[in-house]
Design an enzyme around this catalytic site. Structure first.
Site, PDB file in Angstrom:
ATOM      1  N   LYS A  86       0.865  -1.176   0.000  1.00 28.46           N
ATOM      2  CA  LYS A  86       0.000   0.000   0.000  1.00 28.46           C
ATOM      3  C   LYS A  86       0.903   1.228   0.000  1.00 28.46           C
ATOM      4  O   LYS A  86       1.680   1.432   0.918  1.00 28.46           O
ATOM      5  CB  LYS A  86      -0.911  -0.009   1.223  1.00 28.46           C
ATOM      6  CG  LYS A  86      -2.038   0.973   1.131  1.00 28.46           C
ATOM      7  CD  LYS A  86      -3.053   0.713   2.221  1.00 28.46           C
ATOM      8  CE  LYS A  86      -4.324   1.451   1.938  1.00 28.46           C
ATOM      9  NZ  LYS A  86      -5.371   1.090   2.880  1.00 28.46           N
ATOM     10  N   GLU A 103      -7.492  -7.103  -8.283  1.00 26.90           N
ATOM     11  CA  GLU A 103      -8.274  -6.403  -7.267  1.00 26.90           C
ATOM     12  C   GLU A 103      -9.067  -5.307  -7.953  1.00 26.90           C
ATOM     13  O   GLU A 103      -9.089  -5.221  -9.168  1.00 26.90           O
ATOM     14  CB  GLU A 103      -7.359  -5.813  -6.193  1.00 26.90           C
ATOM     15  CG  GLU A 103      -6.360  -4.790  -6.745  1.00 26.90           C
ATOM     16  CD  GLU A 103      -5.351  -4.299  -5.724  1.00 26.90           C
ATOM     17  OE1 GLU A 103      -5.504  -4.601  -4.530  1.00 26.90           O
ATOM     18  OE2 GLU A 103      -4.407  -3.615  -6.126  1.00 26.90           O
TER      19      GLU A 103
END
Length: 154
Positions: free
Chosen positions: A10, A43
């Site tokens: 992230k 995703e």
């Protein structure tokens, strides 16, 4: 890119995700399914994705390049405890199109059923497995918050 140095990390650089989402919203979509360099589902721009077929839940493996996701990890833990089959599996767009249910998960959205992907209508936008996992997740969060509040109040 699943083999990229920042795959699964992230970062504060969300330019590609924001750009993709901006283009999709111009077309009337709420989210984007991101594929990796092998044309596998990885995703969404800010959520993990799951496909349900014959009562079994599948989500892309971490080597697809997806973020692990806190909500994803909780679902991977609580689903089997509730008798729901859930596993990582390489998914392609066709797997999403032919699924009985598709849902996404994220920290700020919890569990949300998907009604359509690129013009392909889902059999159920919020089917029984999605609804059950959503309730289980909400109960998990309620229990977690209650437990945390009782330990901090002492």
């Amino acid at each position: 890119h699943a083999a990229g140095a920042l795959a699964g990390v992230k970062t504060t650089s969300w330019l590609n995700n924001v750009w993709s989402l901006n283009e999709a919203t111009k077309e009337g979509f709420d989210e984007v399914v991101l594929l990796n360099e092998r044309n596998e589902v990885a995703e969404c721009t800010s959520a993990n994705i799951f496909a349900v077929k014959n009562g079994k839940v599948r989500t892309p493996p971490l080597n697809s390049g997806c973020l692990e996701g806190v909500t994803r990890a909780v679902l991977m833990e609580i689903a089997p405890e509730a008798g729901i089959s859930i596993a990582e599996q390489t998914l392609r767009a066709e797997d999403l199109y032919s699924a009985d249910e598709v849902f996404i998960s994220s920290t700020n959205r919890n569990v949300i059923g998907v009604a359509e992907i690129a013009g392909h209508k889902m059999a159920s936008s919020s089917g029984p497995v999605t609804q059950r996992l959503s309730r289980l997740f909400e109960a998990y969060i309620d229990e977690y918050v209650t437990r945390r509040m009782s330990t901090t109040a002492r």
